[in-house]
Design an enzyme around this catalytic site. Structure first.
Site, PDB file in Angstrom:
ATOM      1  CD  GLN A 161      -2.424   1.210   2.671  1.00  0.00           C
ATOM      2  OE1 GLN A 161      -1.925   2.369   3.341  1.00  0.00           O
ATOM      3  NE2 GLN A 161      -3.582   1.011   2.670  1.00  0.00           N
ATOM      4  CE  LYS A 163      -1.146   5.191   4.671  1.00  0.00           C
ATOM      5  NZ  LYS A 163      -2.376   4.344   4.994  1.00  0.00           N
ATOM      6  CG  ASP A 192      -4.713   4.450   2.193  1.00  0.00           C
ATOM      7  OD1 ASP A 192      -5.633   5.248   1.527  1.00  0.00           O
ATOM      8  OD2 ASP A 192      -4.481   4.273   2.836  1.00  0.00           O
ATOM      9  CD  GLU A 217      -7.482   1.585   1.563  1.00  0.00           C
ATOM     10  OE1 GLU A 217      -6.406   1.248   0.644  1.00  0.00           O
ATOM     11  OE2 GLU A 217      -7.277   1.102   2.249  1.00  0.00           O
ATOM     12  CE  LYS A 264      -7.617   2.092   8.858  1.00  0.00           C
ATOM     13  NZ  LYS A 264      -7.820   1.731   7.408  1.00  0.00           N
ATOM     14  CD1 TRP A 319      -0.652  -2.973   7.392  1.00  0.00           C
ATOM     15  CD2 TRP A 319      -1.772  -2.102   9.168  1.00  0.00           C
ATOM     16  NE1 TRP A 319       0.101  -1.882   8.116  1.00  0.00           N
ATOM     17  CE2 TRP A 319      -0.459  -1.041   9.418  1.00  0.00           C
ATOM     18  CE3 TRP A 319      -2.772  -1.244  10.138  1.00  0.00           C
ATOM     19  CZ2 TRP A 319      -0.162   0.314  10.051  1.00  0.00           C
ATOM     20  CZ3 TRP A 319      -2.339  -0.823  11.097  1.00  0.00           C
ATOM     21  CH2 TRP A 319      -1.224   0.214  10.708  1.00  0.00           C
TER      22      TRP A 319
HETATM   23 MG   LIG Z   1      -6.709   3.245   3.917  1.00  0.00          MG
END
Ligand SMILES: [Mg+2]
Length: 367
Positions: A161, A163, A192, A217, A264, A319
């Protein structure tokens, strides 16, 4: 079984390495741990640890205030009847998903300990063990990001992923190209943005990278902005921060706004809420991850147990923040990443042992 005492603990989680997103840098997060103590002499552990006041709506102070409301209401209730526990919490306050999630996780830990079963087995069984994970490539230079991406693939990671956001999109576009160009066959890349782009910027990035394979994302701040961008993107759209509840997730799937989710656990109601997301995603053929913002071995274990029960081909990975942390609650059984995978802790409940006294005296106690 009855809850006879609830202890709330606070702990800073020192970091060994940096971690930055478009909206914030993570620094020594402040975690909140909940211990549900029962008349059966079993203790269930729950946890919630936002990365700080950003980028989620709850923070350590608000969560602890919520627990001050929920704690007294839960004394005398049966933690094994988790649906009824949620009824009690819903009757006590609106909102407070983070605090409620921590209580939910502790109840599942108790349920597993009581029945001598792992949480993943109570959820239907582990479809993966070890569980695949994804690794973050923080915001950095194109060359530095590409170098890290190569190292991570060398270590066995198959989901990365990257950022992005918080800087001019030309820098993001360069970094996406640099990383995408070193991605090996069979490895998945997610970009993301953590809400960092405008609708126009998201579209520009997607157009500038249209021949590169990745999922985008949470590019924009709100659900509405992501929905507007969606029809102009050349890349699948994954919702994270805007996937706030089950009804929103169902709408995002049915209207074609989201092609997947970064979930989450403590945003959605804990293990119980994530189980519902899992089933909805499975029914609609939609990929999801099973993560949390941050946290120690309790939250990591919860993520890995639920993550193990996802349909493998729809899993975007579980994660955990363990690689960034200086210490752990359970050095023997706490979830750790080995060759891009995480083994499910073997014992009943969450499968980890929390030594009494580890967190010092409670900051709040209800009985
Ligand atoms: Mg995210």
């Amino acid at each position: 079984m009855k809850i006879i005492q609830i202890d709330v603990f606070a702990k800073h989680l020192p970091m060994v390495s940096g971690y930055n997103m478009s909206s914030s840098t993570v620094g020594d997060p402040d975690t909140t741990v909940v211990a549900l103590r029962t008349d059966a002499k079993l203790t269930g552990w729950g946890e919630i640890c936002p990365t700080g006041p950003l980028p989620q709506v709850e923070h350590a102070g608000s969560i602890r205030a919520d627990l001050d409301l929920l704690g007294p209401a839960l004394i005398g209730t049966d933690p094994l009847r988790i649906g009824l526990i949620h009824d009690v919490m819903a009757a006590t306050m609106d909102g407070g998903q983070g605090a409620r999630s921590a209580v939910d996780i502790a109840c599942w830990d108790l349920l597993g300990k009581y029945h001598n079963e792992r949480v993943c087995d109570l959820l239907g069984g582990a479809r993966m063990d070890p569980v695949s994970t994804y690794h973050v490539v923080p915001i950095g230079s194109p060359d530095g990001s590409a170098q890290l991406a190569e190292q991570l693939q060398e270590q066995g990671h198959t989901k990365l992923q990257l950022k992005s956001g918080g800087r001019h999109i030309d820098e993001d576009i360069d970094a996406v190209h640099a990383v995408a160009n070193v991605i090996r066959p069979g490895v998945d890349l997610f970009v993301d943005c953590n809400r960092g782009w405008t609708v126009g910027e998201a579209i520009q990035v997607s157009r500038a990278c249209r021949d590169l394979k990745f999922d985008m994302e949470q590019p924009c701040a709100t659900y509405a902005e992501c929905a507007t961008a969606r029809t102009h993107l050349h890349h699948p759209l994954v919702l994270d921060e805007s996937a706030t509840d089950l009804a929103t997730i169902a709408r995002a799937i049915s209207t074609g706004v989201a092609d997947g989710f970064g979930m989450k656990l403590t945003r959605i109601g804990g293990i119980s809420g994530m189980r519902a997301v899992r089933d909805l995603c499975e029914a609609s053929n939609t990929p999801t991850s099973c993560d949390d913002s941050w946290g120690g071995d309790i939250i990591a274990s919860a993520c890995v147990h639920v993550g193990a029960t996802l349909t493998p081909r729809l899993s975007r990975g579980a994660w955990i923040s363990a690689p960034y942390q200086a210490g752990h609650y359970d050095e023997e059984h706490g979830p750790r990443i080995v060759n891009g995978m995480i083994a499910v802790p073997p014992g009943p409940g969450l499968g980890i042992n929390i030594p009494e006294g580890l967190f010092g005296p409670p900051i709040a106690s209800f009985s």
